[in-house]
Design an enzyme around this catalytic site. Structure first.
Site, PDB file in Angstrom:
ATOM      1  N   HIS A 283     -27.807 -90.081  29.201  1.00  0.00           N
ATOM      2  CA  HIS A 283     -26.576 -89.319  29.014  1.00  0.00           C
ATOM      3  C   HIS A 283     -26.379 -88.994  27.543  1.00  0.00           C
ATOM      4  O   HIS A 283     -26.575 -89.826  26.681  1.00  0.00           O
ATOM      5  CB  HIS A 283     -25.387 -90.149  29.522  1.00  0.00           C
ATOM      6  CG  HIS A 283     -24.081 -89.417  29.421  1.00  0.00           C
ATOM      7  ND1 HIS A 283     -23.680 -88.501  30.353  1.00  0.00           N
ATOM      8  CD2 HIS A 283     -23.111 -89.446  28.483  1.00  0.00           C
ATOM      9  CE1 HIS A 283     -22.512 -88.009  30.008  1.00  0.00           C
ATOM     10  NE2 HIS A 283     -22.143 -88.558  28.864  1.00  0.00           N
TER      11      HIS A 283
ATOM     12  N   ASP B  51     -11.112 -90.270  36.317  1.00  0.00           N
ATOM     13  CA  ASP B  51     -11.528 -89.597  35.082  1.00  0.00           C
ATOM     14  C   ASP B  51     -11.167 -88.121  35.109  1.00  0.00           C
ATOM     15  O   ASP B  51     -10.755 -87.555  34.100  1.00  0.00           O
ATOM     16  CB  ASP B  51     -13.029 -89.763  34.861  1.00  0.00           C
ATOM     17  CG  ASP B  51     -13.457 -89.092  33.557  1.00  0.00           C
ATOM     18  OD1 ASP B  51     -12.957 -89.517  32.503  1.00  0.00           O
ATOM     19  OD2 ASP B  51     -14.243 -88.125  33.604  1.00  0.00           O
TER      20      ASP B  51
ATOM     21  N   ARG C  93      -5.748 -85.756  28.996  1.00  0.00           N
ATOM     22  CA  ARG C  93      -6.110 -85.969  27.583  1.00  0.00           C
ATOM     23  C   ARG C  93      -6.364 -84.647  26.885  1.00  0.00           C
ATOM     24  O   ARG C  93      -6.026 -84.461  25.713  1.00  0.00           O
ATOM     25  CB  ARG C  93      -7.357 -86.850  27.492  1.00  0.00           C
ATOM     26  CG  ARG C  93      -7.100 -88.301  27.863  1.00  0.00           C
ATOM     27  CD  ARG C  93      -8.403 -89.031  28.125  1.00  0.00           C
ATOM     28  NE  ARG C  93      -9.305 -88.966  26.983  1.00  0.00           N
ATOM     29  CZ  ARG C  93     -10.618 -89.077  27.060  1.00  0.00           C
ATOM     30  NH1 ARG C  93     -11.213 -89.264  28.225  1.00  0.00           N
ATOM     31  NH2 ARG C  93     -11.361 -89.000  25.984  1.00  0.00           N
TER      32      ARG C  93
ATOM     33  N   SER D  23     -14.490 -93.294  29.953  1.00  0.00           N
ATOM     34  CA  SER D  23     -14.746 -92.066  30.707  1.00  0.00           C
ATOM     35  C   SER D  23     -16.239 -91.903  30.991  1.00  0.00           C
ATOM     36  O   SER D  23     -16.670 -91.695  32.130  1.00  0.00           O
ATOM     37  CB  SER D  23     -14.209 -90.872  29.913  1.00  0.00           C
ATOM     38  OG  SER D  23     -14.713 -89.649  30.379  1.00  0.00           O
TER      39      SER D  23
ATOM     40  N   LYS E 296     -18.396 -93.024  34.778  1.00  0.00           N
ATOM     41  CA  LYS E 296     -19.194 -92.049  35.524  1.00  0.00           C
ATOM     42  C   LYS E 296     -20.651 -92.504  35.642  1.00  0.00           C
ATOM     43  O   LYS E 296     -21.289 -92.357  36.681  1.00  0.00           O
ATOM     44  CB  LYS E 296     -19.100 -90.678  34.861  1.00  0.00           C
ATOM     45  CG  LYS E 296     -17.767 -89.992  35.145  1.00  0.00           C
ATOM     46  CD  LYS E 296     -17.618 -88.667  34.402  1.00  0.00           C
ATOM     47  CE  LYS E 296     -17.388 -88.891  32.934  1.00  0.00           C
ATOM     48  NZ  LYS E 296     -16.976 -87.707  32.182  1.00  0.00           N
TER      49      LYS E 296
HETATM   50  N1  URA Z   1     -17.474 -86.932  27.627  1.00  0.00           N
HETATM   51  C1  URA Z   1     -16.886 -87.545  28.665  1.00  0.00           C
HETATM   52  O1  URA Z   1     -17.441 -87.604  29.750  1.00  0.00           O
HETATM   53  N2  URA Z   1     -15.684 -88.105  28.504  1.00  0.00           N
HETATM   54  C2  URA Z   1     -15.028 -88.071  27.311  1.00  0.00           C
HETATM   55  O2  URA Z   1     -13.953 -88.611  27.239  1.00  0.00           O
HETATM   56  C3  URA Z   1     -15.641 -87.427  26.238  1.00  0.00           C
HETATM   57  C4  URA Z   1     -16.876 -86.874  26.417  1.00  0.00           C
END
Ligand code: URA
Ligand code: CA
Length: 434
Positions: free
Chosen positions: A82, A161, A168, A183, A187
């Site tokens: 990621h 999220d 946010r 966040s 995931k």
């Molecule tokens: N990428 C994400 O998945 N979440 C965030 O809060 C910032 C970048």
């Protein structure tokens, strides 16, 4: 429990228990806590931070807010990679095949691009026929058969999220490190991989502009991963200029294929070798990162990486002829050159502006619903440290709309800064958190 008491605690820098955090997140997801209270809490977190323990508890409750992928039917230690989001970051398209070519299962679930950063799923869709919408069954079957699948998120993964991120985004609380960490990691953990490699970007094209902040984020995410028994490594890499030359969907696919052919830009190749080196460590193919890097180079030079890419494209219905004939990829009909206004050394390139230029051309989306143009983008031909003459071509815009191209040209010119004295090339790999 009263929500106002929990907001007050965080506002005053006091710690919440895991149960209190769960109460907040569950209440918000189920519509029992209104946006204005959650907005106040996220702002309190932005200003006061959360402890590592609180961040782990937050990640846990977010992770369990929806479906989780069960990948136990995939044999072997499954790896996911990621990136926290960059400009022209084509690494997944290169790394996935390199790692899978060594027999390590790569289960890549990816997002679409938003704002000035691109998404792997969009990039792959520029290959005619490529299908990114695999069912869970197809996904698992494909990874067992060819060791790699790349697909968009299926099911209702981490709804907490989705809701929190949207909040946010409009309350100036995106840039909170504990909120970013929870966040991203919720995931990743919900996606079911056993080991996780993180590429944390820092610089003008990244969320985080500051190295200390990036290190803190990387350490926090590694701690979260490890606390769930998912071994995690974070590489911190420089995003002070776009990675490689290409920024834009089909342009980046072409660039990825070039790297897999042993060609392509040096910086992109270097980052891929480093990330692959650590992925081989995570996948227990090698003992040391150095051995991993050598293995990655062999996979490229032997053509095994390219062959795996071809298998991936074929498996997901894409036209493999694009690999030898780039004319089959979508491409904007016109080119506009961006020429240097002065002679000198390139001192800075604001990568975010280049990302925005590419977005204006149509390569990215401002809103989730926007349709994108897969064939347009920017090729950044001169980078930090290069010496240029006046009127030398700095970048090339590939477009379908002269008016938008002119707007992009101005942004690209704004992104460049020059110096009369030599400037050294920036270091690409800034740190590694193991
Ligand atoms: N990428 C994400 O998945 N979440 C965030 O809060 C910032 C970048
Ligand atoms: Ca690139």
């Amino acid at each position: 429990m009263r929500v106002i008491d929990l907001i007050t605690k965080t506002r005053d820098g006091k710690r919440l228990s895991a149960g209190e955090i769960e109460y907040l997140i569950q209440g918000y997801v189920h519509g029992k806590i209104p946006d204005y209270q959650m907005a106040a809490w996220t702002m309190a977190v932005y200003l006061k931070g959360l402890s590592e323990e609180e961040t782990i508890a937050l990640t846990k409750t977010m992770l369990h807010s929806g479906d989780t992928m069960d990948l136990t039917r995939i044999q072997g230690v499954k790896l996911d990679k990621h990136s926290t989001g960059g400009v022209g970051d084509t690494t997944t398209l290169i790394l996935g095949p390199i790692v899978a070519a060594c027999g390590i299962p790569v289960t890549k679930m990816s997002g679409r691009g938003l704002g000035h950063t691109g998404g792997t799923i969009d990039k792959l869709e520029s290959i005619p026929g490529f299908n990114v919408e695999l069912t869970k069954e197809e996904f698992i079957e494909q990874v067992n058969r060819i060791k790699i699948a790349v697909a968009g998120h299926t099911g209702n993964l981490v709804p907490a999220d989705k809701k929190l991120y949207a909040l946010r985004d409009v309350t100036a609380t995106v840039e909170s490190i504990p909120l970013i960490a929870s966040s991203v990691m919720s995931k990743k953990l919900a996606s079911g991989a056993d080991r996780i490699l993180l590429d944390v970007k820092v610089g003008s094209g990244a969320f985080l502009k500051d190295l200390d902040q990036a290190k803190y984020l990387a350490q926090l995410m590694v701690a979260i991963g490890n606390s769930f028994n998912k071994k995690t490594i974070a590489v911190i890499s420089n995003m002070d200029q776009p990675l490689g030359e290409a920024v834009g969907n089909s342009l980046e696919v072409l660039e990825a294929i070039e790297v897999l052919k042993g060609k392509g830009p040096e910086d992109l190749k270097e980052l891929c070798l480093v990330l692959a080196g650590y992925m081989f460590v995570l996948g227990e193919k090698v003992q040391t990162f150095q051995e991993g890097q050598i293995l990655a180079e062999e996979i490229i030079s032997s053509g095994k990486g390219l062959a795996k890419f071809k298998e991936l494209v074929e498996a997901q219905g894409g036209d493999v002829a694009v690999i030898d004939n780039y004319d089959l990829l979508p491409k904007g009909s016109e080119n506009l050159q961006v020429c240097s206004p002065e002679a000198g050394y390139i001192a800075k390139i604001n990568a975010e502006l280049i990302g925005k230029a590419s977005m204006i051309l149509g390569a990215g989306r401002e809103k989730k619903e926007d349709k994108i143009n897969l064939g347009v983008g920017v090729r950044v031909l001169r980078k930090i440290g290069d010496k240029v003459a006046k009127n030398e071509v700095l970048a090339e815009i590939i477009h379908d709309n002269p008016q938008k191209a002119e707007e992009a040209r101005r942004l690209i010119l704004d992104s460049y800064q020059f110096s009369p004295i030599p400037v050294s090339k920036p270091k690409l790999i800034l740190d590694v958190i193991l």
